[in-house]
Design an enzyme around this catalytic site. Sequence first.
Site, short mmCIF file in Angstrom:
data_model
loop_
_atom_site.label_atom_id
_atom_site.label_comp_id
_atom_site.label_asym_id
_atom_site.label_seq_id
_atom_site.Cartn_x
_atom_site.Cartn_y
_atom_site.Cartn_z
N LYS A 39 0.86 -1.19 0.00
CA LYS A 39 0.00 0.00 0.00
C LYS A 39 0.89 1.24 0.00
O LYS A 39 1.74 1.41 0.88
CB LYS A 39 -0.88 -0.04 1.24
CG LYS A 39 -2.10 0.84 1.19
CD LYS A 39 -2.97 0.57 2.42
CE LYS A 39 -4.24 1.37 2.42
NZ LYS A 39 -4.96 1.24 3.69
N LEU A 40 0.68 2.10 -0.99
CA LEU A 40 1.56 3.25 -1.22
C LEU A 40 0.75 4.54 -1.21
O LEU A 40 -0.36 4.58 -1.78
CB LEU A 40 2.23 3.11 -2.59
CG LEU A 40 3.09 1.86 -2.79
CD1 LEU A 40 3.22 1.53 -4.28
CD2 LEU A 40 4.47 2.07 -2.17
#
Length: 217
Positions: free
Chosen positions: A87-88
């Site tokens: 998750k960015l």
Amino acid sequence: MKFFIDTANLDQIREAQDLGVLDGVTTNPSLMAKEGITGHDNIMKHYVDICNIVDGDVSAEVIATDYDGMVREGEALADLHEQIVVKLPMIKDGIKACKYFSDKGVKTNVTLVFSAGQALLAAKAGATYVSPFIGRLDDISTDGLNLVSEIRHIYDNYGFETQILAASVRHTMHIIDCAKLGADVMTGPLSAIEGLLKHPLTDIGLAKFLEDFKKGN
Ligand code: E4P
């Protein structure tokens, strides 16, 4: 529409999994802190614990905000378990890191998305999931569901395969509206998922059926 649960609480994840309708989990640093999970090793172990409960994708968020740091952390997270999705954050280096991971075949979730333009960039970078935060937009008097609708329209125009993961879902109507708009996934609390079960006519009808059954037996 896939159902993800948005929590790091293992009991709630187990409960949703037992219901048989769970497709995955999303977490974020705030949700981990809420469960008292702190320190690198504990956090990494907790992600593995979550993966061992559910069958589907588990989003694990990087803390770094620079490209090298995100790549380093994302690789360590992806190595933890095959179900991990990196998750960015929706920032410049996050988009670069998303492109890096998608080229390598590592699943990604671009988070903190609040506009159609951001969602377009995430899709261009090959994100597996894009997370528009509908509840947080509603919180500031902006229609969060409208963003889901805009992204659906844009992705359908060009056949982008990035899945729209409606995030920051707060209640059952958000889930129903996301389903109407064609979100691919929603992530919300257990209370919103279980809220879908409830209808007074179901309870009244069941009570009557049981009462009538007793009369005849
Ligand atoms: C999504 O991945 C986020 O973890 C989450 O949905 C944020 O929800 P909130 O706005 O209720 O904190």
